[in-house]
Design a protein around this motif. Structure first.
Motif: not given
Length: 636
Positions: A91-99, A121-127
């Motif tokens: 995705l060439p214009l992806l600037r912000s990402l939250s999972f 934002y990857l908080s509150y997962n099981n990584l």
């Protein structure tokens, strides 16, 4: 001229190659959707529509700019599996990402491939696992990074110490070692490294932050925390500790001898059966008939045991201080015994003994206790410290002097002492709802954020503000014991199909509401194993069905004129929360929203007839992050 034409043709070929390798956003996103283990939350991602029309998104979780996807917000969707970074990198214009608030597991994704990303934002997962030291080395545009409440281990990557980073949240993991040296010119404005295993001196460039940014890391020192000790001071401290232990041992022997004589006095042994039952029932827990004596050094594996503190806002004390303290038995319930211990330094603490947590390993238990210690809400009783042995555990918390909601509803009152009036009960249930809402936010992937909600686990302070206790213990309880005694496992869904859901705590909340309004105790809570606890709910339903609604309310609930309509609204909320079929039962947010709308007195609007009460009339919406968190422009 021919050479210029050749260069133009080559440039056009290269551009065509890269564009064709990217594909359009729709194809890329559909490939990402197919990589997920459960993509049911993305049903509107399909080839019949385009993701964006100009700046307007057509698919769930997108933000668009000029027809391209610039922000991806896939939060709280129960997504599982591994995050496919290779696909997202197209995705060439992806600037912000939250999972955030999902169930992704495995190691840290190779996010440095997202070189244009500004917010992650990857908080509150099981990584889990260690993050490579160069994990963020190529992310020169990154401004915000949130990795909180995962299971990361090892050192904080040095590649995170970048000048342009303005927000960093890594609390609630298992990072260890020293904090990397952030540059003196760091642009950080928000920082949270709390509740890890960090040690050493806090870098000077981070000393401007509040101490709350570093709490829960017992090995950290330096501004804004306490000054780092020199080796000479450490030597003196060791000598002082040795002397203190010798003195403590002598004191324990003398006090234990005096206590053994004093415990046999008639005044302490003289308790009638009714008073003992009320202590068990009203103070903390009930259901177990076994009597236990207060903890002793022998029972806790000798005087060398160690208390682990999970909060930095409490004065430290040792296990020996608890052994020396005067102990008063508050109750002996399904989990074990509870004691009030008055320390020699003054404060009164509650010590709860648990023998039904032996199936959880030491590391998992420590991690969960640290997580509980990081919680902070006025309607939760904070865990202060804990003691670990495989055979039994001690949980230490503050003492709340006004007793439990159960004791105020069902215990004997002094002559002339009034019962709880409607404004007080409304205040209590609103506070309970706020505390539960906080637990739901803090444990987004845990099916039972509370698990043991009942009136004896709702303590009241001197202003009758409710304080929840015994919350979030399901992950560390032995499964067999939990299913025998914990309230959640008496729910209709567990009776019918041996399952619990995110709505099980809602059912417990409904029973609590009915108990609060009727003054009647749900007697099946005392039964071991599956109890159903339908008696109270069935009784309320039968009374309302016969249009005797006024007979439902506790006669002690007085003190507010024109409040009956609001009481009826709360009664209806409780009935919707107690719906036998979990599919038709209210969602927790829906119940909380309607509880918070209640008032002490009726409004001018007419009160609905109870038979026409329809939960579909009430909607709700909430989102963990706002648009401001994703406000980076595509070009800026």
């Amino acid at each position: 001229m021919a050479r210029k034409l050749s260069n133009w043709v080559l440039s056009l070929m290269l551009t065509t190659f890269f564009v064709s390798s990217w594909g359009d956003d729709a194809e890329i996103l559909l490939n990402f959707k197919n990589s997920l283990s459960d993509n049911s939350a993305l049903n509107d991602w399909n080839s019949s529509t385009t993701p964006c029309t100009g700046d307007t998104p057509n698919w769930t979780g997108l933000r668009c700019s000029d027809g391209n996807v610039s922000v991806l917000i896939l939060q709280n969707m129960s997504l599982t599996g591994v995050i496919d970074i290779d696909t997202l990198a197209q995705l060439p214009l992806l600037r912000s990402l939250s999972f955030m608030y999902n169930n992704f597991d495995g190691p840290m994704p190779n996010v440095k491939k997202l070189t244009s990303l500004r917010a992650l934002y990857l908080s509150y997962n099981n990584l889990s696992g260690e993050i490579p030291d160069d994990a963020f080395s190529e992310m020169n545009n990154l401004k915000k990074l949130h990795l909180a409440r995962n299971q990361f281990t090892g050192k904080i990557p040095s590649s995170l110490a970048m000048e342009k980073l303005v927000g960093l949240s890594i609390e609630g993991n298992q990072f260890e070692g020293k904090i990397p040296n952030f540059p003196d010119t760091t642009q950080l404005t928000t920082l949270n490294m709390a509740n890890n295993r960090l040690e050493g001196k806090i870098p000077a460039s981070l000393s401007k932050f509040n101490s709350s940014s570093f709490t829960g890391n017992n090995g950290l020192c330096g501004k804004p925390l306490k000054a780092c000790s020199s080796s000479k001071k450490k030597t003196i401290l060791i000598i002082v500790v040795i002397v203190a232990v010798v003195i403590a041992l002598a004191a324990i022997v003398g006090i234990s001898y005096k206590r053994s004589k004093r415990s046999k006095t008639p005044n302490e042994l003289k308790k009638n059966q009714e008073t003992r039952a009320l202590q068990k029932y009203g103070a903390y827990d009930m259901g177990q008939k076994e009597k236990e004596v207060p903890y002793s050094a022998d029972q806790l594996g000798g005087e060398n045991g160690k208390l682990f503190f999970v909060r930095n806002d409490r004065e430290r004390f040792e296990l020996q201080d608890l052994l020396r303290a005067s102990a008063e038995v508050l109750g002996s319930g399904s989990f074990g015994s509870s004691y009030k211990a008055v320390l020699l330094s003054g404060p009164a603490m509650v010590v709860k003994r648990f023998r039904q947590m032996s199936s959880v390993g030491k590391e998992d238990f420590h991690n969960h206790m640290r997580r509980l210690g990081s919680l902070s809400h006025p309607n939760l009783l904070p865990l202060v410290a804990f003691y670990y042995r495989k055979e039994e555990k001690l949980l230490v918390s503050d003492f709340v002097s006004n007793g439990s909601l159960a004791s105020h509803l069902h215990g004997k009152r002094s002559p002339g002492q009034p019962g709880l009036d409607w404004p007080t009960r409304l205040k209590i249930i609103k506070g309970v709802a706020k505390g539960l809402a906080y637990l739901y936010r803090e444990f987004p992937s845990v099916p039972l954020p509370h698990g043991h909600l009942k009136s004896s686990n709702v303590l009241l302070d001197h202003t009758f503000e409710p304080i929840l206790t015994d919350y979030a213990l399901v992950p560390v309880m032995n499964k067999e014991h939990a299913q025998l005694y914990m309230v959640a496992y008496k729910s209709p869904e567990f009776n019918q199909s041996d399952r619990i859901t995110r709505k099980t705590d809602v059912w417990s909340l409904g029973i609590l509401i009915l108990e609060l309004l009727t003054g009647k105790f749900p007697a099946n809570y005392l039964k071991q194993g599956k109890g159903g606890n339908a008696d109270l709910a069935n009784w309320v339903n039968s009374v309302v069905r016969e249009e005797w609604t006024g007979e439902v309310f506790d006669k002690d609930m007085k003190g507010t004129r024109n409040g009956e309509g609001e009481m009826l609204k709360l009664l209806k909320i409780g009935m919707c929360c107690c719906e036998w079929n979990a599919e038709r039962r209210w969602d927790f947010r829906e119940a909380v929203e309607k509880i918070q709308e209640l008032k002490e007195r009726d409004s001018n609007t007419d009160i609905e007839d109870s038979s026409s009460y329809n939960s579909e009339d009430y909607g709700y919406s909430s989102r963990p992050l706002t648009d401001d968190d994703f406000s980076f422009s595509v070009n800026g």
